[in-house]
Design an enzyme around this catalytic site. Structure first.
Site, PDB file in Angstrom:
ATOM      1  N   HIS A 171       3.597 -17.187  45.229  1.00 24.97           N
ATOM      2  CA  HIS A 171       4.847 -17.954  45.278  1.00 24.97           C
ATOM      3  C   HIS A 171       4.795 -19.115  44.276  1.00 24.97           C
ATOM      4  CE1 HIS A 171       8.410 -19.668  47.453  1.00 24.97           C
ATOM      5  NE2 HIS A 171       7.929 -20.783  46.939  1.00 24.97           N
ATOM      6  N   GLU A 172       3.743 -19.913  44.377  1.00 25.29           N
ATOM      7  CA  GLU A 172       3.654 -21.088  43.502  1.00 25.29           C
ATOM      8  C   GLU A 172       3.469 -20.668  42.042  1.00 25.29           C
ATOM      9  OE1 GLU A 172       4.655 -23.752  44.599  1.00 25.29           O
ATOM     10  OE2 GLU A 172       4.532 -23.258  46.733  1.00 25.29           O
TER      11      GLU A 172
ATOM     12  N   HIS B 257       6.858 -20.014  40.587  1.00 26.89           N
ATOM     13  CA  HIS B 257       7.473 -21.259  40.104  1.00 26.89           C
ATOM     14  C   HIS B 257       6.838 -21.671  38.775  1.00 26.89           C
ATOM     15  CE1 HIS B 257      10.001 -22.226  43.475  1.00 26.89           C
ATOM     16  NE2 HIS B 257       9.011 -22.328  44.339  1.00 26.89           N
TER      17      HIS B 257
ATOM     18  N   HIS C 177       8.089 -19.714  35.845  1.00 28.51           N
ATOM     19  CA  HIS C 177       9.460 -20.133  35.516  1.00 28.51           C
ATOM     20  C   HIS C 177       9.404 -21.383  34.637  1.00 28.51           C
ATOM     21  CE1 HIS C 177      13.766 -20.704  37.385  1.00 28.51           C
ATOM     22  NE2 HIS C 177      13.810 -20.186  36.185  1.00 28.51           N
TER      23      HIS C 177
HETATM   24 ZN   LIG Z   1       9.126 -22.451  46.453  1.00 29.07          ZN
END
Ligand SMILES: [Zn+2]
Length: 683
Positions: free
Chosen positions: A466-467, A470, A473
């Protein structure tokens, strides 16, 4: 003073930063920023991007570059002196931010550039965001309206903190002492230990239960005693309200009423019909109808399965000595028992297959195969804040350096808990600067002990992916202007797309085969264990979805339908939403809204729907890989090109459609959460 925070280096000189550097650096840069804006706004008639916007952007970036290591160190290597310096700067930064946001001359200058200069699309988007945010802050209101607008701001922030204080006081103002261990039956050892600890803290005998989540939740999930669960449930769901053990004390009823009235008044001052419209201005969702349609359609299609799931739970409870009719305080307890009987799978069974270094290596391979980037260790190439910290480079397939990141994997004293990604430097390419993005990835895994590597739970693995989503991105951006590069300027109902999207690869056999091997035997994750993991994933997914939709619809309707003549109609709207959705009706004393700080004290007002919206985007994006293959390179490159590289430089729906070829569909979300067999809504 030689101040490392003011040095112009590619990365912060962490080992040289001292608390005494913080305030002088921030003060210097704020003063510089003020002088620059004053000089530039003295004449805005001929403002251009190069002469007006770009210098301000670069000055903002200097401040961001100095502040980033300070707030980062305060989170991962805190000391009393650093925290004091950090806290001393917060009001200065917020005051400066407000001052810039309300600067009419700056607004005029931006408008001049927007209206007259030949801008590229990213520049245009950056300026339209800035103009929008300044407009929403009231910069272009006539004087009387502006004065009222500011007055409301002050009042709103006071009401928000009082709401939070009431909730905190009500949470802390209740506890229950138990002296007979039999009353704790069912509770796991960790929860008993915490209860003993709370008792010692209060100089009491036995065990103390509180309304803090780590104490409350285990009781609701595991305590065999129904009366105990009911008692805690009532105390918890009536906090800060007119009901329950402290009825009327710390009551948030009037605060909620005032907050909604003032938000509505601000919305009308800005020319909107309601606060829900204001909330959507900077978001991906394009209209209040679109949000209501999305939530109601999803609700309509989940409701039948949620009812079936509840029936199954009821049958299971009766068959195992439970009550004939489950009450709200029975649901978590019987759900946990059902889950254990159907999907017994423990963290301990899975952990040996997820050793940290192997998971990292596999995660980097996933990124390489999907996005065509190469990640290599660059240990020793830069200064860090702790010997455990690792440093990596990301290069394109032609070897060109794109970005770098730090990874701080282990928990330690004076490091904040949890996991997160944060920005160290932004991409900024201009005539005088060539700066690539750098990210911090922070986790709190257990450090290796006794020659055994760090072993992760499957939840930890998902958190890491998940991290990292990010992080990619932020790091794979090709946008040259910091305000819309990477995650900057991405609306928050769209910002969780890359992170939730990447989590999917923790659930795919093909991806797990890159890293899920027993740390001692090197045996791959057994198929039977994998199948159990998959089947547990969607346990009671319709009931959970309906619960989230209940929060989201309540929040959105409350702000959308506010009518000054009638007040909030809080309970009426809540009852309507529950009547329409919930398979189970909570007791009349339940005052859920009085503790809903996301929307009354946090930033989620008329925005709680964002959670589901982000899930929709991630599920729909992943469905392309279900169709074409988990490692389909063309789809991976398309995601990189249209989503990761473009960041906040265009409207997110435009970017999404460019990637996916169509707008997201809730069918894919339903299918992925195991909610099937329902026809689309006809309304
Ligand atoms: Zn998040």
């Amino acid at each position: 003073m030689d101040n490392p925070l003011l040095d112009d280096q590619p990365h912060p000189a962490f080992s040289r930063i001292r608390p005494e550097h913080v305030e002088p650096a921030v003060e210097t840069l704020i003063a510089e920023g003020r002088r620059l804006i004053e000089r530039l706004t003295a004449a805005t008639e001929a403002a251009t991007w190069d002469a007006f916007v770009q210098p301000i952007e670069e000055e903002d970036d200097r401040l961001a570059r100095a502040w980033s290591p300070v707030s980062h160190l305060n989170a991962v290597m805190s000391s009393d002196a650093l925290r004091a310096a950090y806290n001393a700067c917060l009001p200065k930064l917020s005051e400066y931010g407000t001052e810039v946001g309300h600067n009419e001359l700056l607004y005029r200058g931006y408008k001049q550039v927007y209206d007259t200069d030949a801008l590229d699309p990213a520049q245009r988007k950056m300026l339209s965001n800035a103009l929008r945010d300044m407009h929403l802050a009231g910069v272009d209101l006539p004087p009387a309206a502006k004065a009222r607008f500011k007055e409301i701001n002050t009042e709103l922030s006071r009401l928000g903190s009082t709401f939070e204080e009431h909730l905190l006081d009500a949470t802390n103002g209740w506890h229950k002492q138990l002296t007979d261990e039999a009353d704790l039956a069912g509770l796991p050892e960790s929860a008993r230990e915490l209860a003993r600890h709370f008792a010692t803290e209060r100089d009491l005998e036995g065990w103390v239960l509180t309304l803090d989540v780590p104490s409350y939740l285990p009781v609701m999930k595991y305590a065999h005693c129904t009366a105990l669960r009911r008692e805690l449930y009532e105390a918890y769901t009536t906090r800060a309200s007119d009901q329950g053990p402290h009825a009327g004390r710390w009551d948030n009823t009037q605060i909620i009423e005032d907050l909604l009235a003032l938000r509505h008044e601000q919305a009308t001052l800005l020319g909107f019909d309601n606060f829900a419209q204001v909330s959507l201005e900077p978001k991906m969702a394009r209209s209040t109808d679109e949000v209501m349609g999305f939530l109601e359609d999803l609700a309509h299609r989940c409701a039948p399965q949620a009812r079936r799931e509840l029936e199954a739970l009821q049958t299971f409870a009766v068959g195992n000595g439970g009550p004939d009719s489950l009450e709200a305080w029975d649901i978590p307890y019987w759900s946990e028992r059902l889950r254990q009987s159907q999907h017994a799978i423990s963290d301990e069974e899975l952990k040996p297959y997820f050793s940290l270094d192997r998971v990292l290596d596999g995660m980097f391979q996933v990124a390489e195969r999907l996005f065509g980037v190469f990640i290599t260790s660059a240990a020793g190439e830069t200064d860090t804040w702790h010997p455990d910290v690792r440093f990596y480079r990301i290069a394109d397939d032609n070897g060109e350096l794109i970005a770098q990141f730090y990874l701080d994997p282990f928990s330690r004293q004076r490091k904040r808990g949890g996991a997160w990604m944060d920005v160290c430097t932004n991409r900024l390419i201009s005539a005088c600067r060539q700066q690539l993005p750098t990210a911090y990835l922070v986790c709190n895994f257990t450090p290796p002990v006794n020659g055994q590597p760090t072993l992760l739970t499957h939840d930890d693995v998902q958190t890491l992916f998940h991290e990292f989503g990010h992080g990619l991105h932020h790091m794979l951006t090709r946008v040259d202007y910091p305000a819309v590069a990477g995650i900057n300027g991405v609306p928050w109902d769209a910002v969780e797309l890359p992170s939730q999207f990447l989590e999917n690869w923790c659930w795919e056999r093909e991806a797990l085969d890159l890293f899920a091997y027993h740390w001692e035997t090197d045996e791959p994750l057994p198929e039977s264990l994998y199948q159990r993991m998959r089947s547990a994933r969607n346990f009671q997914s319709a009931m959970q979805t309906v619960r989230q939709l209940e929060f989201a619809l309540f929040d959105f309707r409350l702000h959308l339908e506010y009518d000054p003549a009638q007040g909030s109609r809080l309970q009426q709207i809540l009852d309507e939403v529950r009547g329409q959705l919930s398979p189970i009706q909570p007791p009349a004393f339940n005052r859920f809204a009085h503790g809903f700080s996301h929307i009354f004290a946090g930033g989620y007002a008329a925005g709680y729907y964002s959670y589901k919206w982000a899930e929709l985007l991630a599920a729909d994006a992943f469905s392309l890989f279900e169709e074409r293959g988990v490692f389909d390179a063309a789809s991976g490159r398309a995601f990189r090109e249209h989503i990761l590289e473009r960041g906040g430089s265009a409207e997110p729906m435009e970017l999404y459609v460019a990637f996916r070829g169509r707008e997201p569909s809730i069918d894919t979300l339903l299918r992925q959460t195991g909610i099937i067999g329902l026809m689309p809504a006809t309304h």
